[in-house]
Design an enzyme around this catalytic site. Sequence first.
Site, PDB file in Angstrom:
ATOM      1  N   ALA A   1       2.080   3.972  -7.897  1.00  0.00           N
ATOM      2  CA  ALA A   1       1.370   4.881  -8.804  1.00  0.00           C
ATOM      3  C   ALA A   1       0.449   4.135  -9.755  1.00  0.00           C
ATOM      4  O   ALA A   1       0.140   4.634 -10.833  1.00  0.00           O
ATOM      5  CB  ALA A   1       2.351   5.754  -9.577  1.00  0.00           C
TER       6      ALA A   1
ATOM      7  N   GLU B   1       7.480   1.173  -0.115  1.00  0.00           N
ATOM      8  CA  GLU B   1       8.160   1.799  -1.248  1.00  0.00           C
ATOM      9  C   GLU B   1       9.487   2.399  -0.805  1.00  0.00           C
ATOM     10  O   GLU B   1      10.523   2.151  -1.406  1.00  0.00           O
ATOM     11  CB  GLU B   1       7.266   2.877  -1.864  1.00  0.00           C
TER      12      GLU B   1
ATOM     13  N   PHE C   1       0.815  -1.225   0.000  1.00  0.00           N
ATOM     14  CA  PHE C   1       0.000   0.000   0.000  1.00  0.00           C
ATOM     15  C   PHE C   1       0.846   1.271   0.000  1.00  0.00           C
ATOM     16  O   PHE C   1       0.377   2.332   0.397  1.00  0.00           O
ATOM     17  CB  PHE C   1      -0.963   0.019   1.199  1.00  0.00           C
TER      18      PHE C   1
ATOM     19  N   ARG D   1       0.906  15.788  -5.952  1.00  0.00           N
ATOM     20  CA  ARG D   1      -0.171  14.959  -6.504  1.00  0.00           C
ATOM     21  C   ARG D   1      -1.519  15.357  -5.917  1.00  0.00           C
ATOM     22  O   ARG D   1      -2.558  15.263  -6.588  1.00  0.00           O
ATOM     23  CB  ARG D   1       0.113  13.483  -6.255  1.00  0.00           C
TER      24      ARG D   1
ATOM     25  N   ARG E   1      -1.295   4.302  -0.776  1.00  0.00           N
ATOM     26  CA  ARG E   1      -2.195   4.065  -1.910  1.00  0.00           C
ATOM     27  C   ARG E   1      -2.993   5.324  -2.290  1.00  0.00           C
ATOM     28  O   ARG E   1      -3.818   5.800  -1.532  1.00  0.00           O
ATOM     29  CB  ARG E   1      -3.152   2.935  -1.546  1.00  0.00           C
TER      30      ARG E   1
ATOM     31  N   GLU F   1      -4.909   2.034  -7.394  1.00  0.00           N
ATOM     32  CA  GLU F   1      -5.192   3.159  -6.512  1.00  0.00           C
ATOM     33  C   GLU F   1      -6.531   3.854  -6.743  1.00  0.00           C
ATOM     34  O   GLU F   1      -7.182   4.274  -5.786  1.00  0.00           O
ATOM     35  CB  GLU F   1      -4.067   4.196  -6.637  1.00  0.00           C
TER      36      GLU F   1
END
Length: 787
Positions: free
Chosen positions: A528, A249, A245, A327, A359, A730
Site C-alpha cells: 500500500a 504479500e 509487487f 480500493r 502494485r 504504487e
Amino acid sequence: MFNQTTSAQSREAESIEGGVYQNKRHDSSHKHVSGNAVYIDDIPEPPGCLQIFIGMSTRPHARVSKLDVSKARSAEGVACILTAKDFDAIDFSDPLLGIDPIFADNLVEYVGQPIFAVAANTLFQARMAAKLVEVGYEELVPILSLDEAMEKGAYVLPPKIMERGDPAKALMRAKYRINGRLRIGGQEHFYLEGQVSLAVPSEDEEILVYCSTQDPTTVQRNVANVLGMADHVVTVEVRRLGGGFGGKEVQPTPLACIAAVIAAKTNYAAKLRLDRNDDMEMTGKRHDFIIDYDVGFNAEGRIEGIEFIHACRAGFSANVSGSVADRAMLHADNAYYLENVAIKSFCCKTNTVSNTAFRGFGSPQGTLGIEHVIDVVATHLAKDPLKVRLINFYGTRDRNITPYFMTVEDNVLHELVMELAESSAYEARRSEIREFNNTSPYVKRGTALTPVKFGVSFHVDFLNQAGALIHVYTDGSVQVNHGGTEMGQGLHTKIAQVVAEELQVDIDHVRVTSTNTGKVPNSSPTAASTGSDLNGMAAQSAARTIKNRLIEFAAHKFHVDVNEVELLPGRIRIGNEEVTFKEVVKQAYLARVSLSSTGFYATPKIYFDTKKMRGRPFYYFAYGAAVTEVEVDILTGEYHVMQTDILHDVGKSLNPVLDQGQVEGGYIQGVGWLTTEELIWHESGKLWTRAASTYKIPTCGDCAPVFNVKLWKSGKNKEEAIYRSKAVGEPPLTLGISALMALSDAVASVGDYKTHPSLNAPATPERVLVAIDRILKEENSCDNSIR
C-alpha cells in the site's frame, strides 16, 4: 572525561552525509549489479537439506476421486510426502482473508492448485517421485470467464455499492449520455526471484524460516498455526526480496507452511523453490476487470451523473479480492469530482487461481475506468481530452468531496498538470501530431496527458502501524531493525537516512539489518506504498527516544539546561562546549544510560466503514501526471512509445534519486500491464502464458527514447508524514494509463477522430489492428448507445 572538539573542528562539517532529502544510492545496489546480493536461494543449505516439489491439479474443477501416494513414498530419496490430510485440523486463515486450503482435498478448483508435496534429497528425486502419485478426477463444469461468472451470479463475496447524490436522475436529465464497456486484463508479477522458503529446525521445537515475503508476520503466524505452536516458537527472517509487487504479500505463506511442516516432521532443513512455469501457474495475478459505465454530461464535458459496474475476477476464493475491489471503488473518481455517482462492485468466482495483491491493489483498474470515460466524452464533444479533464477536476469547497465522503484537502492537480502541459509542450505537440497524421497514410501518432490521485494508507485501519528497534553501540555506530521488507525499492536506505538525520551521524555509521520477527513483532505487510511512511516514523520515534536520553544525560553531566544541548553533525553542543557523538555515547554507557529503544507509529486521522463505504480511508493523496506520445503502424497494429514526460509529486523527497527510479519503474510496469502483458487461458483452464517466451513484459527496447521524469519541486506533504515526504511505490504505475490513451488517440485518427476506438487492455498489436479495422468499417467497438 569528554574529549571536546575545537571550534575549528566544529565548523568542518555542518551537514551529515546521507541524511534526508539527499541523493543516496541503494544500500545494496553494488551487490545487485555484481551478482553478490544474497537472496533466499543463495543462503547456504544446512547438511541434509530436503528439496520440495509441489504436485498440482491438472483440472480446473473436479472432485478428487483418488489420491494414492504409496508408490511415491517408497521412491528413491523421498523423506516425506504431505497432503491435505496433514492439515485437516488447521484453520488456515488470516484476519483479512477467507480460508484458503494449503492443499486441495476432495475438490480442486483451478489448474495448478497444489494437491500434495514431495520432499526428497534432491529436487530431481522429488520431481520423479511426484510422477508416481496417482490422482483420479470426477470432472465438474468450470466457470472460466468473468462474463460467465456474472451471467451465473457466481461471487466469492456479496456485491457492494458506493453511492452519492442521485445518479439515476442526473443521467436522465443530462444533455448527453453514453454507456459502454471496458475490459481490463490482469498482470503477472514476474518478480526476478520466484517464490522460495527455507525452513530450518532448531532445539526445543523452534524453527527459523527464511522466506521471500512482504509480510513476515503473517508467515510467522500461520507457520505457528500449522505446527500447533505459539508464535514465539517461529522466527521469520528476510534480508531482501528479488521483487514482490504484491505477489509476495499473501502467496508465500502456504509455501512457507509446507516447508516448515516438512522440517518439523523430518528434523531436517527443507526448501521449497518454485520454478518459473510452476510459479506462474500456481500463483495469483492482478485482477482483471470488466467495467460498465453510464455517463451523463453537458456541452462543456462536465460529468453530471455516472454509474459504474465493476466486475473483477477473484478466482476460486476470496483471498484479498474484497479489499482490491474496495480500493478500485475508492479510486473510481481519480482526479474528478463526481457529484452524482454510483459504483457497484462484484467479486466474481471463476475456476482459475485466486488473484491477489498487485502494485496499486485495485486502484489502477478503478482509475482506468474513469480515464476511459473522460476520453469517450471528449471524443463525443470533439474536445481536447485535457480540457475535459480540467473542467472535471476536484477544486473549490463545493467540489472537493469524494464519493466516499472524504474531503480532498491537499489537491495540487491543476497546478501540477498545467506545469507539465507547459514543460512538455503538450498543446504544440498535439497540433503537430494532427498535422503529421493528415499527411501520413500508414503511420499515425497519438498523445495523451493523464493525471493520478492516489490515496495512501491501508484502508483497513489496524494495518496502519509499524515498529522499529534501534541500538547505539559504544563506538557510536547504530543498528536499526524495522518491520518493513526490502524488495528493491530502497526502503532500508531511506530508513537509514531518517535515523542518520535524527541522530546527526553519517549514514555509513548506520546499518539496517534483516527484517526479523524476533526483533520487531506484529508488523504489517510492506504494501500500500506505506513502507517509508510507517517504518520511517517508527524508526524516527525510536531514534528520538535515544536522542532525548543523550540530551538529558549530557545536560546532567555538564550541569546545563536541556535546552542548551543540541545534536549537531557528528557531535553534540553542550552549553558552550562541543563533544563528539561517539564520546557522549561512551560516557552515557558508563553512566548506565540505555542506548537501545523501540519505536512505534500508528497513522492518525484514518477511519473507514467498509460496509457503508464511507469515511477517511487515506491519510493523504499522492499526485502526478504523464504525457505519452506513441506511433502506430496501421497496417500491422505495431506501435512504439516515442516520448514520455512525467511530473510526479512525492512531497519533500527523502531520497530524490531513489524516488525517481520508482517513478520510472512504476510507469514502465503500468505501460506493460496495458499494452504487452497478456494472460491467456486455454479452454481447459490451463494458463498458456506461463513463461518469458509467451508472456511479454516490457524491455529496454520498449522504453521511450525521450523519457523525461521530474519530481515536482513544489511538493510538500501537508500531513505529518515522515519529513513531509509522500509515498512513491504504487502511484506512478497508474501514470502508464497515458500510454493506452495515446494509443486510442492514434487509432482514432484513422476515423478523423469522430469515433472513440474503446481499446481494451492490454492493447496488444492485434487488438490495435482490430480497433483500426472497426473504425474503418464505421463500427462502434464498444457497443455504445449514444443519445
